[in-house]
Motif scaffolding. Structure first.
Motif, PDB file in Angstrom:
ATOM      1  N   LEU A   1     -10.323  59.725   2.988  1.00  0.00           N
ATOM      2  CA  LEU A   1      -8.742  59.674   2.907  1.00  0.00           C
ATOM      3  C   LEU A   1      -8.119  58.398   2.290  1.00  0.00           C
ATOM      4  O   LEU A   1      -7.041  58.330   2.437  1.00  0.00           O
TER       5      LEU A   1
ATOM      6  N   HIS B   1      -3.615  59.881   9.697  1.00  0.00           N
ATOM      7  CA  HIS B   1      -2.938  60.128   8.390  1.00  0.00           C
ATOM      8  C   HIS B   1      -1.527  60.864   8.513  1.00  0.00           C
ATOM      9  O   HIS B   1      -0.652  60.383   8.376  1.00  0.00           O
TER      10      HIS B   1
ATOM     11  N   VAL C   1      -9.189  58.407  10.828  1.00  0.00           N
ATOM     12  CA  VAL C   1      -8.345  57.937   9.476  1.00  0.00           C
ATOM     13  C   VAL C   1      -7.947  59.448   9.431  1.00  0.00           C
ATOM     14  O   VAL C   1      -6.725  59.507   9.237  1.00  0.00           O
TER      15      VAL C   1
ATOM     16  N   THR D   1       0.875  58.341  10.424  1.00  0.00           N
ATOM     17  CA  THR D   1       1.170  57.485   9.242  1.00  0.00           C
ATOM     18  C   THR D   1       2.231  58.026   8.498  1.00  0.00           C
ATOM     19  O   THR D   1       3.319  57.359   8.019  1.00  0.00           O
ATOM     20  N   ARG D   2       1.982  59.094   7.687  1.00  0.00           N
ATOM     21  CA  ARG D   2       3.165  59.906   7.034  1.00  0.00           C
ATOM     22  C   ARG D   2       4.463  60.005   7.807  1.00  0.00           C
ATOM     23  O   ARG D   2       5.515  59.782   7.337  1.00  0.00           O
TER      24      ARG D   2
ATOM     25  N   LYS E   1      -4.828  59.541   0.240  1.00  0.00           N
ATOM     26  CA  LYS E   1      -4.085  60.161   1.036  1.00  0.00           C
ATOM     27  C   LYS E   1      -3.247  58.962   1.992  1.00  0.00           C
ATOM     28  O   LYS E   1      -1.866  59.127   2.164  1.00  0.00           O
ATOM     29  N   MET E   2      -4.090  57.897   2.268  1.00  0.00           N
ATOM     30  CA  MET E   2      -3.384  57.012   3.257  1.00  0.00           C
ATOM     31  C   MET E   2      -2.732  56.155   2.363  1.00  0.00           C
ATOM     32  O   MET E   2      -1.689  55.678   2.636  1.00  0.00           O
TER      33      MET E   2
END
Lengths: 466, 277
Positions: free
Chosen positions: B142, B115, B111, B118-119, B145-146
């Motif tokens: 996270l 991250h 993860v 993904t962002r 954040k995710m």
């Protein structure tokens, strides 16, 4: 003259093969002062010395030998430093038999002067007894040179240019400087402490060494110019391992020589678990290839506790590219040679570990483009060889990390940098290249020779322009 | 030079975050790239994909699970202490583009690597669905954040202590049934990536994975990290670490990751003994 010829060449004292094959200490022990002086007396001090012509960096050989004969050991090393910043390294790993010693007049009728042993003696003596006096340096020029790679060619360029008053920064991708001298050549042939002291000598002269910088990733060549460097020398070596592309090559226990030697030398895996990096310790080891790197790999495997180490090579003894001295040392340590044999595939166990290699016999046919007779397989001659560790030492190619990120740098069809053989100039303004990234895998001293030519050219450029 | 400026423990102390001063690397790093870290003189070179970078502060962030001696050694380092060596950025950056609906699936410490990707996909205007999982609730990292980096977040735990009871692949299957997914990014333990790729292959959805083979130099020099992709040998350190998941030979990767199982166990045991002594 007659008197000089009567002294026999002083043999280099060495560790006993049965003892040394299980330790990583250096094999040759070095001359004593008496031996060195005696050997130096053998030099005829030729008026037109051809030994110098045989040296890629043109060390004034008769002059430094004369100083050794007179017991002026510090002066001898200063004489060598005029042309060579890495004498302790060269005295150990240069193929003197085809260079300086090969040209020695005494070689015509008997044994040549042991120039390499004497060079090594002078460097080692200075390290042990010298006062650390540095050679004279020119006034600062205000020019900055970036050297990419801290192997033999890069260090030569750095040493030459710092003495001419330029500011030199050396960038090294690994965490320690020295390049192939540190990751490739084993401790028992070239103690790492010696390499670090040679680098330290350059640092004392003012060379700045920055490790952990991968040029091509951390920074690119064009950015070096933006940062204010006036010239860039690329000496990144041949850092791309060749594999055989035969089935089973990714089994556990099959290494490229680069990986095997890097683990053992740079990462000190032979001291595991005191050092954290592990290495597969084979009992029944096969090394593929017969160059110096193959000999280094085989002798390392023996020191890591192998019961049996076999060099497997597809051509015959005559074509083996390793130095005669390396082959001799390997044989003394019990390394076996399986010639005219080529692997067809590797066989693994249920854990994915290599357990055997299927081979085929070869015979020599017509000469190929290299001039050597081409090995051709003998049909139906397949056989299986058991092994639990395989090291592939069939050469290295050009690593593309730097070349792919540098615009305007012409490459040849193999990915090596195109550079003028006399000056090292590339097709990109302000950029020079030399050593294995230009010639393909060669020797330490040839890389140093290329560095010398490039440093002369860079100095001219910094003084007069491109 | 490579000073630890921030240190956090996650997942009950099994996972550690380090924000490290490394200005040269931070200036250049892009999502998907990794660094190699060496704690001290006798240390091993450990590759870790960066979880974040801050070029202004000149820092990089790594998040790692303690699995052996080297990571245990990393964990023992406190704020203000320094890594002896950090090298990077290495590997090829993730290729990010606008595709439509994308699913980012992460397992365990994967993860952390997922991250920034993904962002990045969200920033480009994709509709991003994220699925993250862990063995149990306490090991999940996270989540917040995710959530911020995606439009939709699904959480799974193997033991059902939180979110969906079961594997990330089960949730992914549901999404693939319902939506027109253009890309799946899967990062996590090798078995997770293997089964994820098996699933997405059935749905013929392009899938990207990030591999973590054993490495030494990380610059293409040694060939230690070789993986078979589409029948060809690739070096994860320069050709990757991201590959088309449908082409990767995961069984070979898993075997190669076990190369030093015995040595690793020995080193970890000795390290643990010393720490207790």
């Amino acid at each position: 003259m007659a008197k000089a010829e009567k002294i026999p060449r002083q043999p280099m004292p060495e560790q006993d093969p049965q003892v040394r094959k299980r330790n990583f200490d250096e094999v040759p022990l070095g001359y004593t002062e008496e031996q060195a002086v005696k050997e130096a007396e053998r030099c005829l001090q030729c008026k037109k010395p051809s030994c110098i012509e045989g040296c890629p960096v043109s060390v004034e050989i008769p002059a430094f030998i004369k100083l050794i004969r007179e017991g002026e050991f510090t002066k001898a090393i200063h004489k060598i430093w005029e042309r060579n910043s890495l004498p302790a390294v060269c005295g150990r790993v240069c193929p003197q038999e085809i260079q300086c010693e090969g040209r020695c007049i005494l070689a015509k009728k008997g044994d040549p002067v042991a120039i390499g042993n004497l060079e090594r003696f002078a460097a080692d003596w200075e390290r042990a007894h010298g006062k650390g006096e540095l050679p004279p340096k020119a006034e600062p020029t205000g020019k900055r040179v970036a050297v990419v790679g801290s192997g033999p060619s890069g260090l030569t360029v750095a040493g030459d240019l710092v003495l001419k008053g330029h500011h030199v920064t050396v960038f090294e991708a690994f965490h320690k400087p020295g390049g192939v001298l540190v990751y490739g050549i084993p401790e028992f042939r070239l103690p790492k402490e010696i390499v670090f002291q040679e680098v330290n000598f350059l640092e004392r002269l003012g060379v700045e060494v920055q490790c952990n910088v991968v040029v091509g990733r951390t920074v690119i060549v064009d950015e070096l110019f933006e940062e204010g460097y006036d010239a860039v020398y690329v000496g990144v070596g041949a850092g791309l391992p060749r594999f055989l592309n035969v089935p089973g090559e990714n089994l556990i226990g099959i290494y490229s020589a680069n990986e095997y030697l890097t683990r053992a030398n740079l990462m000190k895996a032979y001291l595991f678990p005191e050092y954290d990096t592990p290495i597969v310790k084979g009992k029944d080891v096969v090394v593929l290839g017969a160059g110096n790197v193959a000999m280094d790999s085989a002798r390392t495997a023996m020191r890591l506790g192998a019961d049996r180490v076999r060099i497997v090579y597809r051509r015959s003894r005559e074509e083996m590219p390793a130095r005669a001295a390396e082959i001799h040392h390997a044989e003394e340590e019990g390394i076996e040679f399986f010639l005219l044999t080529n692997p067809k595939r590797f066989i693994g166990d249920d854990q994915g570990r290599v357990k055997a290699m299927e081979c085929i016999r070869m015979e020599l046919g017509e000469p190929d483009e290299s001039g050597r007779r081409r090995p051709v397989p003998v049909e139906g001659s397949e056989f299986t060889m058991e092994c639990d560790l395989v090291v592939i030492a069939v050469g290295a190619g050009a690593n593309p990390l730097l070349t792919q990120t540098t615009e305007g740098l012409a490459l040849n069809k193999w990915g090596y940098i195109v550079a003028d053989p006399e000056t090292g100039k590339t097709t990109k303004k302000g950029v020079w290249a030399g050593g294995d990234i230009v010639t393909g895998q060669a020797t330490v001293i040839l890389a140093m020779g290329a560095g010398r030519k490039a440093s002369d050219s860079i100095h001219k450029y910094l003084t007069w322009g491109w | 030079m490579f000073e630890i400026l921030r240190r956090e423990e996650m997942a009950g102390g099994t996972v550690v975050l380090n924000e490290i001063s490394a200005p040269l690397i931070a200036r250049k790093a892009k999502p998907g790239q990794f660094v190699i870290l060496k704690a001290n003189e006798t240390g091993e070179r450990i590759p870790l994909t960066m979880a974040d970078t801050d070029p202004t502060k000149g820092t990089i962030t790594i998040i790692y699970q303690v699995v052996g001696k080297s990571t245990a050694l990393f964990k023992s380092m406190q704020r203000g202490e320094q890594f002896q060596d950090v090298i990077g950025p290495l590997g090829s950056p993730t290729h990010l583009e606008k595709l439509g609906t994308v699913v980012c699936v992460g397992g365990g410490t994967g993860v952390a690597v997922l991250h920034p990707i993904t962002r990045g996909l969200k920033d480009l205007g994709n509709h991003v669905i994220a699925v993250i999982g862990a063995r149990t609730k306490d090991l999940l990292i996270l989540e917040d954040k995710m959530k911020a980096a995606s439009h939709e977040l699904h959480v799974c735990t193997d033991d059902g202590s939180y979110g969906h009871h079961g594997f990330v692949t089960e949730v992914l299957k549901q999404i693939l049934e319902e939506k027109d997914v253009k890309l799946v990014v899967g990062i996590g333990p090798v078995p997770m990536m293997k089964f994820l790729c098996k699933l997405t292959a059935e749905y013929k959805v392009k899938t990207m994975v990030s591999l973590n083979p054993i490495m030494v130099d990380g610059t293409g020099m040694c060939g230690c990290c070789r993986v078979t992709v589409g029948g060809e040998t690739k070096f994860a350190c320069v050709d990757g670490p991201e590959f088309d998941g449908h082409q990767v030979d995961f069984d070979e990767l898993m075997q190669r990751l076990s190369s030093y199982k015995e040595e690793e166990a020995l080193a970890y045991e000795q390290h643990t003994c010393q720490c207790q002594a």
